[in-house]
Design a protein around this motif. Structure first.
Motif, mmCIF file in Angstrom:
data_model
loop_
_atom_site.group_PDB
_atom_site.id
_atom_site.type_symbol
_atom_site.label_atom_id
_atom_site.label_comp_id
_atom_site.label_asym_id
_atom_site.label_seq_id
_atom_site.Cartn_x
_atom_site.Cartn_y
_atom_site.Cartn_z
ATOM 1 N N THR A 1 0.847 -1.195 0.000
ATOM 2 C CA THR A 1 0.000 0.000 0.000
ATOM 3 C C THR A 1 0.876 1.236 0.000
ATOM 4 O OG1 THR A 1 -1.718 1.248 1.153
ATOM 5 C CG2 THR A 1 -0.207 0.005 2.549
ATOM 6 N N LYS A 2 0.374 2.278 -0.666
ATOM 7 C CA LYS A 2 1.087 3.559 -0.657
ATOM 8 C C LYS A 2 0.456 4.505 0.355
ATOM 9 C CE LYS A 2 3.947 3.868 -4.004
ATOM 10 N NZ LYS A 2 4.730 4.772 -4.801
ATOM 11 N N ASN A 3 -0.587 4.005 1.034
ATOM 12 C CA ASN A 3 -1.316 4.826 2.003
ATOM 13 C C ASN A 3 -0.720 4.581 3.399
ATOM 14 O OD1 ASN A 3 -3.231 5.540 4.005
ATOM 15 N ND2 ASN A 3 -4.894 5.446 2.513
ATOM 16 N N LYS B 1 -3.109 3.368 6.163
ATOM 17 C CA LYS B 1 -3.433 1.953 6.010
ATOM 18 C C LYS B 1 -2.273 1.100 6.507
ATOM 19 C CE LYS B 1 -5.839 0.813 1.907
ATOM 20 N NZ LYS B 1 -5.859 0.265 0.547
ATOM 21 N N GLU C 1 -5.393 1.415 -10.545
ATOM 22 C CA GLU C 1 -6.427 0.536 -9.998
ATOM 23 C C GLU C 1 -7.679 0.676 -10.845
ATOM 24 O OE1 GLU C 1 -6.686 1.009 -5.643
ATOM 25 O OE2 GLU C 1 -4.735 1.979 -5.824
ATOM 26 N N LYS D 1 -2.942 -4.655 -7.193
ATOM 27 C CA LYS D 1 -1.850 -4.180 -6.320
ATOM 28 C C LYS D 1 -0.994 -5.344 -5.839
ATOM 29 C CE LYS D 1 -5.157 -1.542 -4.187
ATOM 30 N NZ LYS D 1 -5.810 -0.595 -3.275
ATOM 31 N N SER E 1 -10.340 -0.813 -0.453
ATOM 32 C CA SER E 1 -11.417 -0.520 0.477
ATOM 33 C C SER E 1 -12.204 0.684 -0.005
ATOM 34 C CB SER E 1 -10.834 -0.270 1.872
ATOM 35 O OG SER E 1 -9.560 0.317 1.779
ATOM 36 N N ASP F 1 -12.387 8.932 7.601
ATOM 37 C CA ASP F 1 -12.682 8.648 9.018
ATOM 38 C C ASP F 1 -13.431 9.779 9.747
ATOM 39 O OD1 ASP F 1 -11.767 6.078 9.110
ATOM 40 O OD2 ASP F 1 -9.768 6.578 9.849
ATOM 41 N N LYS G 1 -10.754 1.828 16.737
ATOM 42 C CA LYS G 1 -10.939 1.584 15.293
ATOM 43 C C LYS G 1 -10.378 0.208 14.916
ATOM 44 C CE LYS G 1 -10.201 3.111 10.603
ATOM 45 N NZ LYS G 1 -9.381 3.810 9.621
ATOM 46 N N HIS H 1 -13.556 -2.336 9.341
ATOM 47 C CA HIS H 1 -13.583 -3.209 8.158
ATOM 48 C C HIS H 1 -12.223 -3.869 7.961
ATOM 49 C CE1 HIS H 1 -12.220 0.794 7.473
ATOM 50 N NE2 HIS H 1 -11.895 0.615 6.214
ATOM 51 N N ARG H 2 -11.158 -3.062 8.090
ATOM 52 C CA ARG H 2 -9.806 -3.602 7.851
ATOM 53 C C ARG H 2 -9.447 -4.617 8.932
ATOM 54 N NH1 ARG H 2 -7.976 0.701 6.769
ATOM 55 N NH2 ARG H 2 -8.276 0.389 4.546
#
Ligand SMILES: O=P(O)(O)OP(=O)(O)OP(=O)(O)OC[C@H]1O[C@@H](n2cnc3c(O)ncnc32)[C@H](O)[C@@H]1O
Ligand SMILES: [Mg+2]
Length: 250
Positions: A8-10, A13, A40, A52, A69, A154, A174, A179-180
């Protein structure tokens, strides 16, 4: 040690994935800063997560974890959904994306929404993957409620059963309900059972414990049995026991 590339580049995350899976005896490797972006352009979360996972997994030749997501808002027919990242343009600040959503939601009574996450674990050697889904139901707030944590959407999402936004609730809460975290709980089970060996084998020699997991055991099974049968015949060895324990369900 098993190495898993976190594709991931986030950064938000990545941090959550490290917090949620960090206690496993595996090495989570972030993507190098230099890793190029991938497009994507899939039509489902799974397709995007696979784009990815496969791109980076094949490039770096490591087992790879990726997720796709999105935030699905009922009153907006499920949008932004799989377009969550690209909504109003990939580089548009989230404040602007959230303001736009709140504007579209201004007169809507139905504020139901959910975050969905599809996590994929990809094995480049076999070109195989497993995927898992996690969902958290909630509502879109009437204003942006920044807290000290979180990322993306969020600040406008309130999970059911709580009265604050994901940002205000903080990482600890959280990561228990998101979800994650739900998708990653299944990734964790998969890793424990398939990559680390869910069952522990316990070998006791003269009452002293020599633990090894099923993976170690499967590799060294023959050697272990050969050693044990030799030990058995030595006069100073009183007992040799092998016990296979099922790991307790969590
Ligand atoms: O593709 P990678 O590099 O993993 O990072 P990304 O940010 O582009 O992630 P996605 O493609 O999965 O897009 C999901 C979008 O939804 C947002 N999002 C995903 N999970 C979120 C969460 O837990 N809280 C808030 N927003 C989230 C996120 O910021 C993205 O804009
Ligand atoms: Mg993305």
């Amino acid at each position: 040690m098993v190495k898993i590339l976190v594709a991931t580049k986030n950064k938000g995350k990545l941090k959550e994935i490290q917090e949620i899976l960090g206690d496993l005896p595996i090495k989570l490797m972030p993507l190098p800063e230099s890793a190029s972006d991938v497009e994507e352009n899939g039509s489902t979360y799974l397709e995007n997560a696979l784009i990815k996972a496969k791109t980076y997994g094949q490039k770096y030749k490591l087992i790879t974890l990726a997720d796709d997501s999105g935030l699905e808002i009922d009153a907006l027919n499920g949008l932004p959904g799989i377009y969550s990242s690209r909504y109003l343009g990939k580089d548009t600040p989230f404040e602007e994306k959230m303001k736009n959503i709140l504007e579209l939601m201004k007169n809507k009574d139905n504020r139901k929404a959910r975050f969905r996450c599809i996590s994929v674990l990809y094995f480049p050697n076999e070109d195989k993957f497993v995927s898992f889904e996690g969902v958290v139901e909630g509502e879109i707030l009437k204003e942006i409620c920044y807290g000290n944590s979180g990322f993306g959407y969020d600040p406008i999402f309130k999970p059911d059963g709580f009265d604050k936004s994901f940002s205000e609730l903080g990482t600890e809460i959280k990561n228990k309900i998101s979800h994650r975290s739900k998708a990653l709980a299944q990734v964790r089970d998969y890793i424990e059972n398939n990559l680390l060996g869910g069952e522990m084998i316990e070998i006791k020699i003269n009452g002293k414990r020599l633990p090894a997991n099923k993976y170690v055991y499967s590799v060294f099974e023959k050697v272990i049995y050969a050693i044990l049968s030799t030990l058995k015949d030595l006069p100073e060895i009183e007992t040799v026991e092998i016990k296979i324990e099922k790991k307790e369900e969590k």
